[in-house]
Design a protein around this motif. Sequence first.
Motif, PDB file in Angstrom:
ATOM      1  N   ILE A 213       0.848  -1.210   0.000  1.00 22.61           N
ATOM      2  CA  ILE A 213       0.000   0.000   0.000  1.00 22.61           C
ATOM      3  C   ILE A 213       0.871   1.243   0.000  1.00 22.61           C
ATOM      4  O   ILE A 213       0.619   2.205  -0.766  1.00 22.61           O
ATOM      5  N   MET A 214       1.902   1.277   0.846  1.00 20.06           N
ATOM      6  CA  MET A 214       2.775   2.457   0.902  1.00 20.06           C
ATOM      7  C   MET A 214       3.541   2.631  -0.402  1.00 20.06           C
ATOM      8  O   MET A 214       3.810   3.755  -0.840  1.00 20.06           O
ATOM      9  N   GLN A 215       3.880   1.527  -1.057  1.00 22.38           N
ATOM     10  CA  GLN A 215       4.600   1.611  -2.328  1.00 22.38           C
ATOM     11  C   GLN A 215       3.688   2.122  -3.443  1.00 22.38           C
ATOM     12  O   GLN A 215       4.124   2.881  -4.318  1.00 22.38           O
ATOM     13  N   ASN A 216       2.412   1.738  -3.400  1.00 29.82           N
ATOM     14  CA  ASN A 216       1.481   2.149  -4.452  1.00 29.82           C
ATOM     15  C   ASN A 216       0.941   3.566  -4.247  1.00 29.82           C
ATOM     16  O   ASN A 216       0.443   4.173  -5.195  1.00 29.82           O
ATOM     17  N   GLU A 217       1.023   4.072  -3.020  1.00 28.63           N
ATOM     18  CA  GLU A 217       0.496   5.416  -2.750  1.00 28.63           C
ATOM     19  C   GLU A 217       1.553   6.282  -2.069  1.00 28.63           C
ATOM     20  O   GLU A 217       1.364   6.765  -0.949  1.00 28.63           O
ATOM     21  N   PRO A 218       2.667   6.525  -2.709  1.00 22.68           N
ATOM     22  CA  PRO A 218       3.726   7.338  -2.073  1.00 22.68           C
ATOM     23  C   PRO A 218       3.356   8.826  -1.961  1.00 22.68           C
ATOM     24  O   PRO A 218       3.957   9.539  -1.165  1.00 22.68           O
ATOM     25  N   ASP A 219       2.374   9.238  -2.750  1.00 29.39           N
ATOM     26  CA  ASP A 219       2.010  10.675  -2.741  1.00 29.39           C
ATOM     27  C   ASP A 219       0.946  10.999  -1.712  1.00 29.39           C
ATOM     28  O   ASP A 219       0.488  12.159  -1.646  1.00 29.39           O
ATOM     29  N   ARG A 220       0.540  10.049  -0.917  1.00 27.24           N
ATOM     30  CA  ARG A 220      -0.485  10.306   0.112  1.00 27.24           C
ATOM     31  C   ARG A 220       0.158  10.116   1.495  1.00 27.24           C
ATOM     32  O   ARG A 220       0.228   9.002   2.031  1.00 27.24           O
ATOM     33  N   PRO A 221       0.672  11.192   2.070  1.00 22.46           N
ATOM     34  CA  PRO A 221       1.387  11.094   3.361  1.00 22.46           C
ATOM     35  C   PRO A 221       0.531  10.496   4.472  1.00 22.46           C
ATOM     36  O   PRO A 221       1.052   9.778   5.343  1.00 22.46           O
ATOM     37  N   GLU A 222      -0.774  10.806   4.458  1.00 22.12           N
ATOM     38  CA  GLU A 222      -1.612  10.268   5.523  1.00 22.12           C
ATOM     39  C   GLU A 222      -1.659   8.736   5.468  1.00 22.12           C
ATOM     40  O   GLU A 222      -1.551   8.051   6.495  1.00 22.12           O
ATOM     41  N   THR A 223      -1.804   8.223   4.267  1.00 25.96           N
ATOM     42  CA  THR A 223      -1.853   6.753   4.104  1.00 25.96           C
ATOM     43  C   THR A 223      -0.515   6.118   4.481  1.00 25.96           C
ATOM     44  O   THR A 223      -0.459   5.101   5.188  1.00 25.96           O
ATOM     45  N   VAL A 224       0.564   6.723   4.011  1.00 23.56           N
ATOM     46  CA  VAL A 224       1.897   6.187   4.342  1.00 23.56           C
ATOM     47  C   VAL A 224       2.121   6.199   5.839  1.00 23.56           C
ATOM     48  O   VAL A 224       2.626   5.226   6.434  1.00 23.56           O
ATOM     49  N   SER A 225       1.727   7.316   6.493  1.00 19.35           N
ATOM     50  CA  SER A 225       1.916   7.436   7.937  1.00 19.35           C
ATOM     51  C   SER A 225       1.092   6.393   8.697  1.00 19.35           C
ATOM     52  O   SER A 225       1.561   5.769   9.644  1.00 19.35           O
ATOM     53  N   GLU A 226      -0.152   6.209   8.267  1.00 21.00           N
ATOM     54  CA  GLU A 226      -1.030   5.256   8.944  1.00 21.00           C
ATOM     55  C   GLU A 226      -0.500   3.835   8.830  1.00 21.00           C
ATOM     56  O   GLU A 226      -0.425   3.084   9.829  1.00 21.00           O
ATOM     57  N   PHE A 227      -0.103   3.445   7.623  1.00 25.63           N
ATOM     58  CA  PHE A 227       0.367   2.069   7.448  1.00 25.63           C
ATOM     59  C   PHE A 227       1.785   1.867   7.967  1.00 25.63           C
ATOM     60  O   PHE A 227       2.182   0.743   8.280  1.00 25.63           O
ATOM     61  N   ALA A 228       2.537   2.952   8.074  1.00 25.54           N
ATOM     62  CA  ALA A 228       3.833   2.853   8.746  1.00 25.54           C
ATOM     63  C   ALA A 228       3.627   2.553  10.228  1.00 25.54           C
ATOM     64  O   ALA A 228       4.353   1.754  10.831  1.00 25.54           O
ATOM     65  N   ARG A 229       2.598   3.216  10.809  1.00 21.78           N
ATOM     66  CA  ARG A 229       2.283   2.959  12.221  1.00 21.78           C
ATOM     67  C   ARG A 229       1.826   1.514  12.411  1.00 21.78           C
ATOM     68  O   ARG A 229       2.235   0.833  13.358  1.00 21.78           O
ATOM     69  N   LYS A 230       0.982   1.044  11.490  1.00 25.27           N
ATOM     70  CA  LYS A 230       0.527  -0.339  11.576  1.00 25.27           C
ATOM     71  C   LYS A 230       1.688  -1.325  11.376  1.00 25.27           C
ATOM     72  O   LYS A 230       1.725  -2.388  12.007  1.00 25.27           O
ATOM     73  N   SER A 231       2.623  -0.958  10.512  1.00 21.90           N
ATOM     74  CA  SER A 231       3.804  -1.813  10.316  1.00 21.90           C
ATOM     75  C   SER A 231       4.613  -1.917  11.601  1.00 21.90           C
ATOM     76  O   SER A 231       5.112  -2.997  11.970  1.00 21.90           O
ATOM     77  N   LEU A 232       4.752  -0.793  12.288  1.00 22.74           N
ATOM     78  CA  LEU A 232       5.473  -0.797  13.561  1.00 22.74           C
ATOM     79  C   LEU A 232       4.759  -1.670  14.587  1.00 22.74           C
ATOM     80  O   LEU A 232       5.403  -2.390  15.372  1.00 22.74           O
ATOM     81  N   GLN A 233       3.429  -1.637  14.618  1.00 20.51           N
ATOM     82  CA  GLN A 233       2.671  -2.481  15.535  1.00 20.51           C
ATOM     83  C   GLN A 233       2.898  -3.965  15.231  1.00 20.51           C
ATOM     84  O   GLN A 233       3.058  -4.781  16.150  1.00 20.51           O
ATOM     85  N   SER A 234       2.897  -4.297  13.935  1.00 23.63           N
ATOM     86  CA  SER A 234       3.153  -5.683  13.564  1.00 23.63           C
ATOM     87  C   SER A 234       4.565  -6.115  13.940  1.00 23.63           C
ATOM     88  O   SER A 234       4.792  -7.245  14.415  1.00 23.63           O
ATOM     89  N   LEU A 235       5.530  -5.218  13.750  1.00 21.44           N
ATOM     90  CA  LEU A 235       6.906  -5.536  14.138  1.00 21.44           C
ATOM     91  C   LEU A 235       7.027  -5.708  15.651  1.00 21.44           C
ATOM     92  O   LEU A 235       7.761  -6.579  16.135  1.00 21.44           O
ATOM     93  N   GLU A 236       6.320  -4.841  16.399  1.00 19.94           N
ATOM     94  CA  GLU A 236       6.340  -4.970  17.856  1.00 19.94           C
ATOM     95  C   GLU A 236       5.729  -6.297  18.292  1.00 19.94           C
ATOM     96  O   GLU A 236       6.208  -6.936  19.235  1.00 19.94           O
ATOM     97  N   ARG A 237       4.663  -6.713  17.625  1.00 21.38           N
ATOM     98  CA  ARG A 237       4.038  -8.002  17.949  1.00 21.38           C
ATOM     99  C   ARG A 237       5.009  -9.153  17.674  1.00 21.38           C
ATOM    100  O   ARG A 237       5.142 -10.080  18.485  1.00 21.38           O
ATOM    101  N   MET A 238       5.708  -9.074  16.545  1.00 22.27           N
ATOM    102  CA  MET A 238       6.680 -10.110  16.224  1.00 22.27           C
ATOM    103  C   MET A 238       7.825 -10.121  17.239  1.00 22.27           C
ATOM    104  O   MET A 238       8.285 -11.188  17.674  1.00 22.27           O
ATOM    105  N   GLU A 239       8.273  -8.936  17.598  1.00 22.50           N
ATOM    106  CA  GLU A 239       9.364  -8.847  18.570  1.00 22.50           C
ATOM    107  C   GLU A 239       8.953  -9.423  19.916  1.00 22.50           C
ATOM    108  O   GLU A 239       9.713 -10.153  20.558  1.00 22.50           O
TER     109      GLU A 239
END
Length: 409
Positions: A213-239
């Motif tokens: 999603i972040m790769q397909n929508e690089p021009d939408r900062p809100e979307t990138v920010s939201e899914f970056a936050r979700k990515s961090l949550q997933s990484l925290e869960r894995m950790e």
Amino acid sequence: MKFLLDKQNRLFFLSIATACFLLLFFPLVFSSFCRNRFGLLLLRQKQALVSSLLADGVSVEALARALRNADITSEGVDFLEKAGHAQKFDSILLPFLEQAGMQTAVFSLLLLLLPAALLLGASLLYFMRRQRIMEEAIFSVRRYIEGDFSCRLPDNGAGSLYVLFDSVNRLSTALQSRNESLRHAKEFLKDTVSDISHQLKTPLSALHLYAEIMQNEPDRPETVSEFARKSLQSLERMERLINLLLKVMRLDAGSVSFEKKRCVVSELAHASIRDLKTRAMLEHKCLLLQGDLQETVFCDAQWTQEAIANLVKNALDHTREGSTIRISWKRSPAMLRLMVEDDGCGISPEDLPHIFKRFYTGRGPAKSPGIGLGLPLARAILEGQGGLLTVSSAAGQGTCFTLSFLTES
């Protein structure tokens, strides 16, 4: 003389001793038999001699004097030698002596045959029984090798052989227990790998999706920010999953050495919830500590903090906004009890027996679904220190986890 403890060895030894006794008794019986036989032979020889002389007209007085005479003259010796009755003569010339010799040989053979038959029969019976026992033992050992431990070696007798069989039976029991442990370990490892794969698959799939999603929508900062936050949550869960799993595996492997010392309970509780206060504040939940501020407990501070923190996190996962999570402690003569209580949704009776199983997350509602390792880790930590972790709960009425530490004398 330990070999005599075996019943079969005793019987075999008794048979040999009896045979030896009979062989020792043989010379006495044989000499008595020979004395009687040769005495009878001499009497018959004299009877034949007297009968012949009387028939030839020798007077009775002369025969009586001859029978009473014990002197040996040279004339008499020369006469007997001329008649063939010297020291070396053919026994055929004396038929009575030939008959006596045959009877003596037959009697000697029969007398020796009895102990020999006894010894041979006892030996044959002994070795046949031993062979049967050994064949049963070989059969049982082969079954053990094939993994079948249902048969047992005979161990109800006395003696070294049965002591050996008893040791083999104990060894088979140990091997059976070890095989069962290995089988359970393999099943557990298989289930664990499957659970880990499942637990990692969800956040990895989410990360892959978020990255697309972040790769397909690089021009939408809100979307990138939201899914970056979700990515961090997933990484925290894995950790968190990996960290908890490593701790559980360390405890299972016995590589953890608990360093127990005297700790102040209030300081222990404060340190346990330090990293969870922010989350509780954001979720509008209250963390409450109650107990004697001077009370102490003998435990490993770092690992005990880990156990308490996991219980508090579990309470945060299963309580609503505005709930209170109470950490209290009190001492009894035998132990110190530390309770982690909440007023959340509680645990259903169906889930209660399984909550300490690894990767079990239950079927109740949870704002933040757990991994299923926190409660098993907490119990392993308590039991590793000689303590106990118990739970009481009812659906809709909250849950109370109790950590019990024995009082050190």
